[in-house]
Design a protein around this motif. Structure first.
Motif, PDB file in Angstrom:
ATOM      1  N   LYS A  29      13.261  42.475  20.281  1.00 19.25           N
ATOM      2  CA  LYS A  29      14.175  43.621  20.357  1.00 19.25           C
ATOM      3  C   LYS A  29      15.620  43.163  20.494  1.00 19.25           C
ATOM      4  O   LYS A  29      16.514  43.724  19.860  1.00 19.25           O
ATOM      5  CB  LYS A  29      13.783  44.532  21.520  1.00 19.25           C
ATOM      6  N   LEU A  30      15.860  42.161  21.313  1.00 18.07           N
ATOM      7  CA  LEU A  30      17.209  41.607  21.469  1.00 18.07           C
ATOM      8  C   LEU A  30      17.732  41.129  20.124  1.00 18.07           C
ATOM      9  O   LEU A  30      18.862  41.443  19.738  1.00 18.07           O
ATOM     10  CB  LEU A  30      17.183  40.443  22.468  1.00 18.07           C
ATOM     11  N   LEU A  31      16.918  40.404  19.413  1.00 14.26           N
ATOM     12  CA  LEU A  31      17.291  39.874  18.110  1.00 14.26           C
ATOM     13  C   LEU A  31      17.560  41.006  17.115  1.00 14.26           C
ATOM     14  O   LEU A  31      18.538  40.973  16.364  1.00 14.26           O
ATOM     15  CB  LEU A  31      16.189  38.947  17.600  1.00 14.26           C
ATOM     16  N   ALA A  32      16.716  42.024  17.119  1.00 14.43           N
ATOM     17  CA  ALA A  32      16.887  43.156  16.205  1.00 14.43           C
ATOM     18  C   ALA A  32      18.202  43.886  16.476  1.00 14.43           C
ATOM     19  O   ALA A  32      18.941  44.232  15.548  1.00 14.43           O
ATOM     20  CB  ALA A  32      15.704  44.111  16.328  1.00 14.43           C
ATOM     21  N   PHE A  33      18.520  44.119  17.737  1.00 16.40           N
ATOM     22  CA  PHE A  33      19.777  44.808  18.075  1.00 16.40           C
ATOM     23  C   PHE A  33      20.989  43.948  17.729  1.00 16.40           C
ATOM     24  O   PHE A  33      22.009  44.461  17.255  1.00 16.40           O
ATOM     25  CB  PHE A  33      19.791  45.228  19.549  1.00 16.40           C
ATOM     26  N   ALA A  34      20.882  42.636  17.941  1.00 15.82           N
ATOM     27  CA  ALA A  34      21.987  41.742  17.575  1.00 15.82           C
ATOM     28  C   ALA A  34      22.203  41.757  16.062  1.00 15.82           C
ATOM     29  O   ALA A  34      23.347  41.791  15.590  1.00 15.82           O
ATOM     30  CB  ALA A  34      21.693  40.317  18.067  1.00 15.82           C
ATOM     31  N   CYS A  35      21.116  41.764  15.295  1.00 16.20           N
ATOM     32  CA  CYS A  35      21.226  41.815  13.834  1.00 16.20           C
ATOM     33  C   CYS A  35      21.876  43.121  13.382  1.00 16.20           C
ATOM     34  O   CYS A  35      22.734  43.128  12.493  1.00 16.20           O
ATOM     35  CB  CYS A  35      19.848  41.668  13.191  1.00 16.20           C
ATOM     36  N   SER A  36      21.492  44.215  13.996  1.00 21.00           N
ATOM     37  CA  SER A  36      22.065  45.518  13.664  1.00 21.00           C
ATOM     38  C   SER A  36      23.565  45.534  13.952  1.00 21.00           C
ATOM     39  O   SER A  36      24.362  46.028  13.139  1.00 21.00           O
ATOM     40  CB  SER A  36      21.355  46.616  14.462  1.00 21.00           C
ATOM     41  N   ASP A  37      23.949  44.984  15.073  1.00 13.82           N
ATOM     42  CA  ASP A  37      25.362  44.921  15.441  1.00 13.82           C
ATOM     43  C   ASP A  37      26.150  44.065  14.454  1.00 13.82           C
ATOM     44  O   ASP A  37      27.251  44.434  14.019  1.00 13.82           O
ATOM     45  CB  ASP A  37      25.494  44.362  16.864  1.00 13.82           C
ATOM     46  N   TRP A  38      25.588  42.918  14.074  1.00 12.28           N
ATOM     47  CA  TRP A  38      26.248  42.003  13.139  1.00 12.28           C
ATOM     48  C   TRP A  38      26.463  42.669  11.776  1.00 12.28           C
ATOM     49  O   TRP A  38      27.560  42.620  11.213  1.00 12.28           O
ATOM     50  CB  TRP A  38      25.411  40.739  12.985  1.00 12.28           C
ATOM     51  N   LYS A  55      16.143  43.107   7.017  1.00 14.05           N
ATOM     52  CA  LYS A  55      17.105  42.681   6.002  1.00 14.05           C
ATOM     53  C   LYS A  55      17.460  41.202   6.159  1.00 14.05           C
ATOM     54  O   LYS A  55      17.527  40.453   5.187  1.00 14.05           O
ATOM     55  CB  LYS A  55      18.360  43.549   6.103  1.00 14.05           C
ATOM     56  N   ILE A  56      17.656  40.776   7.382  1.00 18.43           N
ATOM     57  CA  ILE A  56      18.026  39.375   7.631  1.00 18.43           C
ATOM     58  C   ILE A  56      16.848  38.440   7.349  1.00 18.43           C
ATOM     59  O   ILE A  56      17.026  37.370   6.765  1.00 18.43           O
ATOM     60  CB  ILE A  56      18.601  39.208   9.052  1.00 18.43           C
ATOM     61  N   ILE A  57      15.639  38.846   7.696  1.00 17.10           N
ATOM     62  CA  ILE A  57      14.467  38.022   7.388  1.00 17.10           C
ATOM     63  C   ILE A  57      14.312  37.901   5.877  1.00 17.10           C
ATOM     64  O   ILE A  57      14.116  36.813   5.338  1.00 17.10           O
ATOM     65  CB  ILE A  57      13.192  38.603   8.026  1.00 17.10           C
ATOM     66  N   ALA A  58      14.411  39.032   5.167  1.00 21.61           N
ATOM     67  CA  ALA A  58      14.231  39.023   3.718  1.00 21.61           C
ATOM     68  C   ALA A  58      15.332  38.239   3.015  1.00 21.61           C
ATOM     69  O   ALA A  58      15.093  37.640   1.968  1.00 21.61           O
ATOM     70  CB  ALA A  58      14.178  40.452   3.185  1.00 21.61           C
ATOM     71  N   ALA A  59      16.528  38.207   3.592  1.00 22.35           N
ATOM     72  CA  ALA A  59      17.636  37.469   2.984  1.00 22.35           C
ATOM     73  C   ALA A  59      17.388  35.963   3.015  1.00 22.35           C
ATOM     74  O   ALA A  59      17.935  35.220   2.202  1.00 22.35           O
ATOM     75  CB  ALA A  59      18.953  37.803   3.679  1.00 22.35           C
ATOM     76  N   GLY A  60      16.557  35.502   3.948  1.00 21.32           N
ATOM     77  CA  GLY A  60      16.192  34.083   3.999  1.00 21.32           C
ATOM     78  C   GLY A  60      17.370  33.158   4.229  1.00 21.32           C
ATOM     79  O   GLY A  60      17.502  32.143   3.548  1.00 21.32           O
ATOM     80  N   LEU A  61      18.227  33.485   5.196  1.00 23.29           N
ATOM     81  CA  LEU A  61      19.392  32.649   5.495  1.00 23.29           C
ATOM     82  C   LEU A  61      18.929  31.317   6.059  1.00 23.29           C
ATOM     83  O   LEU A  61      18.327  31.269   7.131  1.00 23.29           O
ATOM     84  CB  LEU A  61      20.308  33.355   6.502  1.00 23.29           C
ATOM     85  N   LEU A  92      29.920  38.197   8.295  1.00 21.57           N
ATOM     86  CA  LEU A  92      28.647  38.562   7.682  1.00 21.57           C
ATOM     87  C   LEU A  92      28.568  37.952   6.290  1.00 21.57           C
ATOM     88  O   LEU A  92      29.481  38.124   5.483  1.00 21.57           O
ATOM     89  CB  LEU A  92      28.542  40.089   7.587  1.00 21.57           C
ATOM     90  N   PRO A  93      27.478  37.219   5.986  1.00 24.40           N
ATOM     91  CA  PRO A  93      27.333  36.662   4.627  1.00 24.40           C
ATOM     92  C   PRO A  93      27.297  37.787   3.584  1.00 24.40           C
ATOM     93  O   PRO A  93      26.800  38.886   3.857  1.00 24.40           O
ATOM     94  CB  PRO A  93      25.988  35.932   4.673  1.00 24.40           C
ATOM     95  N   ASP A  94      27.806  37.504   2.416  1.00 28.87           N
ATOM     96  CA  ASP A  94      27.836  38.500   1.345  1.00 28.87           C
ATOM     97  C   ASP A  94      26.449  39.051   1.039  1.00 28.87           C
ATOM     98  O   ASP A  94      26.305  40.230   0.717  1.00 28.87           O
ATOM     99  CB  ASP A  94      28.459  37.913   0.074  1.00 28.87           C
ATOM    100  N   SER A  95      25.435  38.206   1.140  1.00 29.85           N
ATOM    101  CA  SER A  95      24.072  38.660   0.823  1.00 29.85           C
ATOM    102  C   SER A  95      23.609  39.776   1.756  1.00 29.85           C
ATOM    103  O   SER A  95      22.729  40.557   1.397  1.00 29.85           O
ATOM    104  CB  SER A  95      23.090  37.493   0.889  1.00 29.85           C
ATOM    105  N   LEU A  96      24.211  39.883   2.943  1.00 33.75           N
ATOM    106  CA  LEU A  96      23.828  40.938   3.876  1.00 33.75           C
ATOM    107  C   LEU A  96      24.693  42.184   3.739  1.00 33.75           C
ATOM    108  O   LEU A  96      24.444  43.188   4.385  1.00 33.75           O
ATOM    109  CB  LEU A  96      23.873  40.416   5.317  1.00 33.75           C
ATOM    110  N   LYS A  97      25.710  42.104   2.897  1.00 30.35           N
ATOM    111  CA  LYS A  97      26.554  43.272   2.656  1.00 30.35           C
ATOM    112  C   LYS A  97      25.972  44.143   1.551  1.00 30.35           C
ATOM    113  O   LYS A  97      26.393  45.267   1.348  1.00 30.35           O
ATOM    114  CB  LYS A  97      27.972  42.831   2.290  1.00 30.35           C
TER     115      LYS A  97
END
Length: 176
Positions: A29-38, A55-61, A92-97
């Motif tokens: 949950k902490l990780l999910a909220f941090a990802c949402s904020d980012w 989205k971040i998992i699928a982006a495969g950073l 934020l990396p372009d792939s996440l925009k």
């Protein structure tokens, strides 16, 4: 973890709570909220925590193997804390925009982690979203589709492509 992060609020929270029975769930949950904020700060688009994590998992950073961390959150608690602190200032990396990735590459991810990761990503996708999941031969192509169908998703297509499979899955639509 770097010295400057050892005394961060997140690192202190981890130290105080790592013995809790549901610590791994809390880390997710902490990780999910941090990802949402980012994603929100970097793109101006607010998305729910589960969707941001998907989205971040699928982006495969490569520099942030979030999916791998979630395979064993307790083991990677320091990396998670470090990530949560770093993304407060990282662009934020372009792939996440962009929109959600259309491909989730799970080749090389062993069972049952590939099924768990695919379920986690599917949970964060919008209803009706179509995604291609790349899977290895053998148990992954047998187990992952079964897990996704059990969750109510529609496996639209399975296609062998060389030494791996492409599984096209549509996120279930929840009717109200």
């Amino acid at each position: 973890m770097t010295d400057s992060l050892q005394n961060s609020p997140i690192a202190r929270w981890i130290d105080a709570n790592e013995k809790m029975a549901n610590f791994a769930e809390k880390l997710q949950k902490l990780l999910a909220f941090a990802c949402s904020d980012w994603i929100g700060r970097g793109s101006g688009v607010v998305i729910p925590p589960d969707a941001a994590l998907a989205k971040i998992i699928a982006a495969g950073l490569e520099q942030f193997p979030v999916g791998g961390w979630l395979d064993s959150p307790k083991e990677y608690s320091r990396e998670i804390a470090d990530f949560c602190e770093k993304i407060k200032i990282l662009p934020l990396p372009d792939s996440l925009k962009e929109d959600f990735p259309k491909v989730l590459d799970l080749r090389g991810v062993v069972c049952p982690r590939n099924a768990a990761r695919s379920r986690l990503v599917m949970a964060g996708l919008p209803d009706g979203f179509r995604i291609d999941i790349l899977l290895d031969e053998g148990s992954p192509i047998e187990n992952v589709p079964q897990a996704l169908v059990a969750d109510g998703h529609f496996v639209e297509n399975r296609q062998k492509n060389g030494n791996y499979w492409v599984l096209t899955v549509v996120k279930r639509q929840i009717s109200v």
